[in-house]
Motif scaffolding. Structure first.
Motif, PDB file in Angstrom:
ATOM      1  N   ASN A 297       1.080   7.542   6.574  1.00  0.00           N
ATOM      2  CA  ASN A 297       0.825   7.645   5.140  1.00  0.00           C
ATOM      3  C   ASN A 297       1.272   6.349   4.474  1.00  0.00           C
ATOM      4  O   ASN A 297       2.198   5.684   4.955  1.00  0.00           O
ATOM      5  CB  ASN A 297       1.623   8.791   4.517  1.00  0.00           C
ATOM      6  N   LEU A 298       0.652   6.011   3.354  1.00  0.00           N
ATOM      7  CA  LEU A 298       1.138   4.919   2.523  1.00  0.00           C
ATOM      8  C   LEU A 298       1.656   5.493   1.208  1.00  0.00           C
ATOM      9  O   LEU A 298       1.113   6.480   0.694  1.00  0.00           O
ATOM     10  CB  LEU A 298       0.064   3.868   2.284  1.00  0.00           C
ATOM     11  N   ILE A 299       2.704   4.872   0.694  1.00  0.00           N
ATOM     12  CA  ILE A 299       3.410   5.388  -0.463  1.00  0.00           C
ATOM     13  C   ILE A 299       3.077   4.541  -1.687  1.00  0.00           C
ATOM     14  O   ILE A 299       3.340   3.327  -1.713  1.00  0.00           O
ATOM     15  CB  ILE A 299       4.933   5.359  -0.221  1.00  0.00           C
ATOM     16  N   GLY A 300       2.482   5.173  -2.692  1.00  0.00           N
ATOM     17  CA  GLY A 300       2.266   4.511  -3.964  1.00  0.00           C
ATOM     18  C   GLY A 300       3.410   4.802  -4.912  1.00  0.00           C
ATOM     19  O   GLY A 300       4.419   5.415  -4.548  1.00  0.00           O
ATOM     20  N   ASP A 301       3.271   4.382  -6.156  1.00  0.00           N
ATOM     21  CA  ASP A 301       4.294   4.695  -7.149  1.00  0.00           C
ATOM     22  C   ASP A 301       4.220   6.148  -7.594  1.00  0.00           C
ATOM     23  O   ASP A 301       5.236   6.737  -7.958  1.00  0.00           O
ATOM     24  CB  ASP A 301       4.130   3.788  -8.373  1.00  0.00           C
ATOM     25  N   THR A 302       3.024   6.741  -7.567  1.00  0.00           N
ATOM     26  CA  THR A 302       2.870   8.119  -8.023  1.00  0.00           C
ATOM     27  C   THR A 302       2.248   9.031  -6.981  1.00  0.00           C
ATOM     28  O   THR A 302       2.310  10.251  -7.125  1.00  0.00           O
ATOM     29  CB  THR A 302       1.994   8.180  -9.298  1.00  0.00           C
ATOM     30  N   ALA A 303       1.653   8.472  -5.932  1.00  0.00           N
ATOM     31  CA  ALA A 303       0.931   9.294  -4.955  1.00  0.00           C
ATOM     32  C   ALA A 303       1.301   8.915  -3.535  1.00  0.00           C
ATOM     33  O   ALA A 303       1.701   7.779  -3.251  1.00  0.00           O
ATOM     34  CB  ALA A 303      -0.583   9.158  -5.151  1.00  0.00           C
TER      35      ALA A 303
END
Length: 405
Positions: A297-303
């Motif tokens: 998974n990649l981690i965004g600021d909100t998702a």
């Protein structure tokens, strides 16, 4: 190499160039465009990891995208007085693989009619069905002017390369609207996303579901681990080459069985870990002392963005646990508001993921093919809109005035 382009009359001083790789542009300059307020105005992310210089350059430097793989980088850059105004991640394609917005039927019809559909230009993140910005605007630049110049540059590049068409996929809706105003054909599709409606824990989320669905998910989570399987969350400095060796082995095995050839090679994962480990979450399942399955998974600021899964042992419901439920657990712990678990999959509905619209835009040179595709897309958009409405009635959430608690 410079492409002449035809920028809008109000911005004739703009220069449009095609970059044959991200080595031709500095990471700071690219990322300033990717994270500007002008670029991100159409979404809820302050940082979309997939359009970062680190992610896209890892694809290039590992050889996952290249002329050999049919993804030749030709990124479009707009400059004024040697100052960057905007960029677009663009590739010259010799096939339609790894895109998740399917145009094989268009290609087949055009080839049967005597045309040459390939090469084509693809403005996208390779192998990544995740919505994000595609026209990256420099801080302080006028979005309309920059977008107009990028569109003009893409059309000039299409003519220069003798490409049949330009395809901008998984774009933000405001970009989609602007592309439509510029004459691009508009297309929609749907995915399934999990949204945090104020939940603090997984049990809070389950409490919003109908009783039967709630019990079903609890049973799936229990059964997934029944063979003595344990789950690990790995991110940042916890990621090691041994983890990537294990993950790539079952990613490659699953990819070979599913697609014939996995898109991502082993070196890509090392580069990803080297350049943006804090944005990576690897969910790994272990049994009897060895890893047997996992998801990246990649981690965004909100998702949280679920991407690739693989396994070397089959266990009931383990895919759901690793890819969907563990992703929700992580999002809740991190305070993220959304989980995007990849393309397709109506089975996600029963697990609390809801249908949402995806957007793409297409510019086709041949008038006959353009007319045929435009007619098809008009009917397809109506079908997709109706399907999303219908699917949203099939979610497992409790309905008002039901007798279930």
């Amino acid at each position: 190499m410079e492409k002449p382009g035809s920028p809008p009359e109000a911005a004739t001083e703009l220069r449009v160039r095609a970059l044959t790789g991200l080595k031709e542009i500095g990471a700071a300059a690219w990322d300033a465009c990717a994270t500007s307020a002008e670029t991100l105005a159409g979404g809820d992310e302050g940082h979309n990891p997939f359009v970062s210089h680190a992610f896209l350059s890892a694809l290039e430097d590992s050889g996952c995208v290249s002329r050999k793989t049919g993804w030749l980088p030709l990124h479009v850059a707009v400059e004024r007085d040697d100052k960057l105004v905007g960029v677009a991640p663009c590739y010259l394609k010799s096939h339609s693989q790894g895109e998740y917005v399917f145009d094989h039927g268009w290609a087949d019809a055009y080839e049967r009619a005597g045309g040459s559909y390939y090469p084509k230009l693809q403005v996208s993140v390779p192998f990544t069905p995740v919505t994000g910005p595609r026209f990256l605007i420099a801080p302080g630049a006028d979005p309309d002017v920059a977008t107009g110049a990028l569109v003009a540059g893409l059309r000039a590049l299409r003519a220069e390369t003798k490409a049949s068409s330009v395809h901008v996929t998984f774009m933000q809706e405001p970009e989609w609207v602007r592309a439509g105003a510029a004459g691009f054909l508009q297309r929609t599709d749907q995915q399934f996303h999990w949204e945090n409606a104020g939940y603090r824990t997984f049990e809070d989320f389950l409490g919003a579901l109908a009783s039967r669905k709630r019990k079903g998910i609890r049973r799936e989570r229990r059964d997934a681990l029944a063979a003595g399987i344990t789950i690990e969350h790995l991110t940042g400095s916890d990621l090691t080459e041994a983890h990537w060796d294990a993950f790539h082995a079952f990613y490659a095995d699953t990819g070979a069985r599913k697609w014939g050839r996995p898109y991502l090679n082993r070196r890509f994962f090392s580069l990803l870990s080297e350049r943006m480990a804090d944005r990576v979450l690897l969910v790994m399942a272990k049994r009897a002392g060895r890893y047997v399955a996992g998801a990246i998974n990649l981690i965004g600021d909100t998702a949280l963005y679920g991407r690739n899964w693989g396994c070397i042992e089959e266990h009931p419901f383990l895919h759901f646990e690793v890819c969907y439920y563990q992703a929700i657990d992580f999002a809740l712990a991190r305070g993220l508001t959304r989980v995007e678990a990849g393309a397709q999959g109506e089975h996600k509905l029963a697990r609390g993921y809801r249908p949402v619209l995806m957007h793409s835009a297409h510019d086709i040179a041949d008038p006959s093919l353009r007319r045929a595709v435009a007619d098809y897309l008009q009917r397809e958009r109506a079908h997709v809109e109706a399907m999303v409405g219908e699917l949203d009635t099939l979610t497992p959430f409790r309905r008002p005035c039901t007798e279930e608690s």
